[in-house]
Design a protein around this motif. Structure first.
Motif: not given
Ligand code: WAQ
Ligand code: MG
Ligand code: MG
Ligand code: MG
Length: 243
Positions: A216-232
């Motif tokens: 569950f995420v706060n969609g008002r944050e930068d989700i692209e950078s969250y996904i990058h964080y998760l993967k990399k």
């Protein structure tokens, strides 16, 4: 590592097993053998597809303290699921969003990854299943933690706690909901930065191969950078010993 049966995941194969480790160069043989063994000897069956990839990490490894662990014994799956919803609410997921998630959930089994769910819109952000990688907990430090808290030394809980600590260790994260897709494992958890890692003894029935992993995420944050964080973003969970 990712393993599937009936072809690769992207060809519709059933997800069997996955795993990730951070290793030194000298430890690669051991790490690859561990992951190979894990994928070949799984309760979901024998895979006919497996991919093991390793790549060099150049970025500095970020250290995170493990989430605190609390275990809840419940009498039934229904009570376990009710507790999971209550904990999600406490973590800041609106009730409407929880309802919406359970409506979508039957379609999310067998992805081999996690679905991101926006708490504001109550909608999934990416339904393909994102695989979190580049995280680990060095064995000697984990052993000390497990001995101190009297926790089992099995790798299942270790892997789940490493993942939950990484996933909730970013400002865009609100909470995680998880139970295994392995038919012989029915304990799951809700995790958040504030609530910690809250194990729930029963979240599904034995024999059920439907798992769940929702961020569950706060969609008002930068989700692209969250996904990058998760993967990399490389992460080591590291426990500061209590002296
Ligand atoms: N990234 C994203 N999703 C993942 C990852 C990952 N690295 N690893 C697993 N998943 C997803 C994937 O869709 C799996 O099918 C699903 O989660 C379940 O994975 O006693 O064993 O490894 O405290 O079967 C939790 C309780 C156990 C442990 C969870 O999950 C405890 C578990 P499994
Ligand atoms: Mg796993
Ligand atoms: Mg390891
Ligand atoms: Mg599994």
């Amino acid at each position: 590592m990712r393993a599937a049966k009936g072809g690769a995941h992207e060809q519709g194969g059933k997800h069997i097993s996955g795993g990730e480790q951070i290793s030194t160069f000298d430890g690669i043989t051991h790490a690859v053998n561990f992951l190979l063994e894990k994928g070949l000897t799984h309760s979901k069956g024998s895979p006919d597809f497996m991919q093991i990839q390793f790549d060099c990490i150049h970025d500095p490894v970020q250290l995170l303290n493990p989430l605190g662990v609390q275990s809840h014994q419940v009498e039934s799956v229904e009570k376990g699921q009710a507790l999971a919803r209550q904990l999600l609410k406490q973590a800041g997921v609106p009730e409407k969003c929880i309802e919406a998630l359970y409506h979508h959930l039957p379609g999310y089994s067998g992805l081999g990854g996690a679905v991101l769910f926006d708490i504001h819109s109550g909608r999934p952000i990416d339904e393909r299943g994102i695989r979190v990688s580049r995280m680990d907990w060095q064995a000697d430090n984990y052993e000390k933690w497990a001995a101190y808290y009297g926790k089992p030394r099995n790798s299942r809980m270790k892997e789940a706690l490493v993942l939950a600590t990484k996933v909730t260790g970013h400002p865009a994260a609100v909470a995680e909901l998880c139970w295994s897709d392995d038919p012989d494992y029915i304990t799951g958890y809700v995790a958040s930065k504030r609530l910690g890692y809250r194990r729930i003894s029963k979240l599904k029935k034995y024999g059920d191969e439907r798992g769940c992993r929702i961020f569950f995420v706060n969609g008002r944050e930068d989700i692209e950078s969250y996904i990058h964080y998760l993967k990399k973003q490389p992460i080591f969970v590291r426990w500061e010993e209590v002296k």
